[in-house]
Design an enzyme around this catalytic site. Structure first.
Site, short mmCIF file in Angstrom:
data_model
loop_
_atom_site.label_atom_id
_atom_site.label_comp_id
_atom_site.label_asym_id
_atom_site.label_seq_id
_atom_site.Cartn_x
_atom_site.Cartn_y
_atom_site.Cartn_z
N CYS A 21 56.23 -16.25 -58.48
CA CYS A 21 56.00 -17.15 -59.60
C CYS A 21 54.86 -18.13 -59.31
CB CYS A 21 57.27 -17.94 -59.89
SG CYS A 21 58.76 -16.95 -60.05
N ARG B 120 49.55 -13.43 -58.94
CA ARG B 120 50.76 -13.52 -58.13
C ARG B 120 51.87 -12.60 -58.64
NH1 ARG B 120 50.87 -18.24 -54.97
NH2 ARG B 120 53.13 -18.44 -55.11
N TRP C 59 58.36 -14.51 -62.20
CA TRP C 59 58.65 -13.17 -61.70
C TRP C 59 60.15 -13.09 -61.56
CZ3 TRP C 59 60.33 -10.58 -57.14
CH2 TRP C 59 59.86 -9.26 -56.98
N ASN D 194 59.87 -22.22 -58.32
CA ASN D 194 59.66 -20.97 -57.58
C ASN D 194 60.71 -20.88 -56.49
OD1 ASN D 194 57.37 -20.72 -59.10
ND2 ASN D 194 55.94 -21.06 -57.42
N GLY D 195 61.19 -19.67 -56.21
CA GLY D 195 62.16 -19.49 -55.13
C GLY D 195 63.52 -19.11 -55.66
N GLU E 162 48.87 2.80 -44.70
CA GLU E 162 48.24 1.92 -45.67
C GLU E 162 47.63 2.72 -46.82
OE1 GLU E 162 46.74 -1.56 -47.53
OE2 GLU E 162 48.43 -1.10 -46.21
N LYS F 65 48.72 2.01 -50.68
CA LYS F 65 47.78 1.64 -51.74
C LYS F 65 47.94 2.55 -52.95
CE LYS F 65 46.13 -1.96 -50.46
NZ LYS F 65 47.50 -2.15 -50.05
N GLU G 223 51.20 1.71 -54.73
CA GLU G 223 51.20 0.40 -55.38
C GLU G 223 50.50 0.42 -56.73
OE1 GLU G 223 51.04 -3.15 -52.13
OE2 GLU G 223 49.30 -1.83 -52.18
N HIS H 16 58.22 17.70 -38.19
CA HIS H 16 59.62 17.37 -37.93
C HIS H 16 60.34 16.98 -39.22
CE1 HIS H 16 59.17 17.67 -33.60
NE2 HIS H 16 58.06 16.93 -33.69
N LYS I 291 51.72 -10.94 -55.49
CA LYS I 291 50.75 -11.11 -54.41
C LYS I 291 51.37 -11.77 -53.18
CE LYS I 291 46.60 -11.02 -52.68
NZ LYS I 291 46.07 -9.70 -52.26
#
Length: 625
Positions: free
Chosen positions: A2, A28, A82, A108-109, A498, A502, A505, A521, A620
């Site tokens: 948020c 964010r 969020w 926020n939180g 990574e 990406k 995402e 395996h 973010k």
């Protein structure tokens, strides 16, 4: 997560300032937005909020302005939410108010004891209009307003008492109708204060007459950077009071805290798109500059030395990190092992269950924002066990930077796209330099000498990849594949992870990264002629030879192979497509290979029409555990 922006002292420009601030925080991640304003003599705080992106709120405000009914006031705050408690909706959007409409709050939180507080307040007659944990805060303040000692002219004592009853992580800003003051408090969630006695701009970004006394509270500096470069970073447990005359920061005991005003050294223009279609593409192309900034003053090729602001020569190292930063930590751990230092990388969220550090361990928290809740918890756990801690972060004044014993800044500049790009490359580069500085202390001069020139050439090599990449054409061929696999060994294994992250995402496609030797395996069962396999293979040593063997395994299953290579291993003989990088040692080749995979992910997502800068469900900075 948020985003918060609040201000006092902007006069008639307050609403535009808030909306501008929200636009600078939308990186964010959020699913609703709202504003609240009040002024002298008002009986209630006026609130407008809407589910969806900021444009939905803008449309409502524009209609209200055309009808002469826009919210007005000289004290205001705004929020992008969020969702955690309650689905995205107008009712669950912030700001939230009490029953009377006198108190408005953005938060926020997570308030961990919200259910107990809600039950208590409901029993006392409070009616709740949302499913959020946040709404208990204005109701709790309203409850305290009814106390016999409450002074309507000074709501601070009631607000402080309410904040003291909250358990969990939070950044909170409170506005009270008719009081030309804002109140803010933080606990394990970032809140920064901006002060501008020489305030520099209007919400439109153009210069205006200076406004003495304009003061701001926000989740992050970009929210008010267009108006001031003077920042105070609040610490856990601190309480801020701001008005048109200035600001005061106090501790939990109410005593004034001595704070320092710092100057932000980046320009507001750095957070614009500069003609690119997306922030992510802009930030991919900013990587040469970001790496030069990261290395500036740190690498002396002529003198054969690395010079950092931190002085460490640990007996062993433990990394803690999340997401992309965890991949940087894996990369850094490999480099430390090459320097002769035992090193491990842990997921920060799992660190509390991991083996404790010994007395001679250095625990390195890798966190782009410096506010990642899981990483901060892991670092605090390490400190409680007696370990020395170091933050590898991009954000000056962040919680990690302030709480750790040492800090290594990656200096990549502001990053707006949710999917990390230039910050990952800068993390790789900074950890490279840190590992080399340790090798230098251990008299491994050959290791340092052979790597310094590669580091100095890295920004130019990245530029060459950007100039010559064929990733866009390759993405066109493989867009819409049911799955994508990425493989690599050694320092290329984190790059494979990574690359897969990406693609997941921003394209929403299924992608997995593996250590090359692990493919046989189990995962090989999923390989078909519709499964592109991206193999990172550089150099011509034993690791390259082994990875080529893995490439042959998938080639025999008719899977299309994309080799990311410098050409020395001749892996292209077994590949259907090649993404070329300049010849470089493995430790820097890993950075170059990652740039190619960033471009692949970007172009696949762009071809699919995805919201690249703001992928669904992602934020973010993840400031809750």
């Amino acid at each position: 997560m948020c985003g918060i922006i609040a201000c006092v002292g902007r006069g008639d420009d307050t609403l535009d300032t808030l909306v501008h601030g929200l636009s600078k925080l939308d990186y964010r991640g959020y699913d609703s937005a709202g504003v609240a304003l009040t002024g002298s003599g008002d009986d209630t705080v006026e609130v407008v909020k809407r589910q969806g992106q900021l444009d939905a709120l803008r449309r409502v405000l524009e209609t209200a302005r055309a009808d002469g009914a826009e919210p007005r006031g000289t004290v205001g705050m705004a929020h992008t939410r969020w969702s955690t408690h309650g689905a995205p909706s107008d009712a669950n959007a912030h700001p939230h108010t009490d029953c009377t409409g006198r108190v408005a709050v953005v938060h926020n939180g997570i308030i961990e004891n919200y259910q107990a507080l809600r039950d208590e307040l409901a029993a006392n007659g409070h009616e709740f209009r949302s499913e959020t944990d946040t709404e208990v805060i204005p109701h709790l303040i309203e409850e305290l307003f009814d106390g016999p000692e409450y002074d309507p002219a000074d709501p601070e004592p009631a607000i402080r008492e309410a904040v003291a009853r909250l358990e969990g992580s939070f950044a909170v800003v409170v506005s009270v109708a008719g009081v030309e003051t804002l109140f803010g408090a933080r606990q394990d969630n970032p809140l920064v204060l901006g002060t501008s006695p020489r305030d520099a701009g209007s919400a439109g970004g153009e210069r205006s007459e200076p406004r003495a006394g304009a003061t701001y509270l926000a989740s992050d500096v970009p929210a008010f950077r267009a108006f001031t470069d003077r920042v105070v970073y609040l610490e856990n447990g601190e309480f801020a009071r701001i008005d048109a005359e200035g600001w005061t920061v106090t501790g939990t005991d109410g005593e004034v805290v001595q704070t320092s005003v710092e100057t932000v050294d980046w320009d507001p223009e750095d957070t614009g798109k500069s003609g690119y279609d997306h922030f992510m593409l802009k930030e991919i192309h900013e990587q040469p500059r970001a790496l030069r900034q990261c290395l500036q003053g740190r690498v002396d090729e002529m003198g054969g030395r690395v010079t950092l602001d931190v002085d460490v020569d640990p007996e062993r190292v433990q990394f803690v990190a999340c997401g992309t930063s965890y991949h940087a930590a894996l990369y850094g751990a490999e480099l430390f092992r090459q320097a002769g230092v035992p090193a491990q990388a842990f997921l920060a969220s799992e660190y509390a269950t991991s083996p404790p550090p010994v007395d001679d361990a250095l625990v390195i928290g890798v966190t782009q924002s410096g506010e990642t809740a899981d990483t901060l918890s892991a670092l605090r756990e390490a400190r409680s066990r007696g370990a020395r801690t170091l933050a590898c972060t991009n954000t000056v004044g962040s919680t990690a930077a302030r709480e750790c014993d040492d800090v290594l800044y990656i200096r990549s500049g502001p990053e707006i796209g949710v999917a990390a790009t230039k910050t990952f490359a800068a993390q790789q580069t900074a950890l490279n330099a840190l590992a080399l500085s340790v090798a230098q202390e251990r008299r491994r001069a050959g290791d340092v000498r052979d790597s310094l020139s590669a580091l100095r050439e890295l920004p130019g090599d990245v530029q060459a990849v950007l100039d010559e990449s064929n990733a866009e054409a390759l993405a066109e061929e493989f867009v819409g594949a049911p799955s994508y696999f990425f493989i690599g060994r050694g320092v290329h294994f984190p790059v494979a992870l990574e690359g897969a992250l990406k693609l997941k995402e921003i394209s929403y496609g299924h992608a997995e990264g593996f250590a090359s030797g692990e493919l046989k395996h189990g995962p090989l069962a999923l390989v078909t002629d519709e499964t592109p396999v991206f193999a990172v293979v550089t150099g011509d040593g034993p690791l390259a030879t082994k990875t080529i063997g893995n490439v042959k395994e998938v080639e025999s299953r008719d899977a299309p192979v994309v080799a990311v290579t410098d050409g020395r291993s001749k892996v292209e003989r077994y590949a259907d497509h090649v993404l070329e990088i300049p010849e470089a040692p493995p430790r820097t080749a890993a950075v170059l290979a990652n740039v190619q995979l960033q471009l692949v992910a970007y172009h696949v997502a762009d071809r699919l029409g995805r919201p690249i800068d703001k992928p669904r469900n992602l934020a973010k900075s993840v400031t809750v555990e």
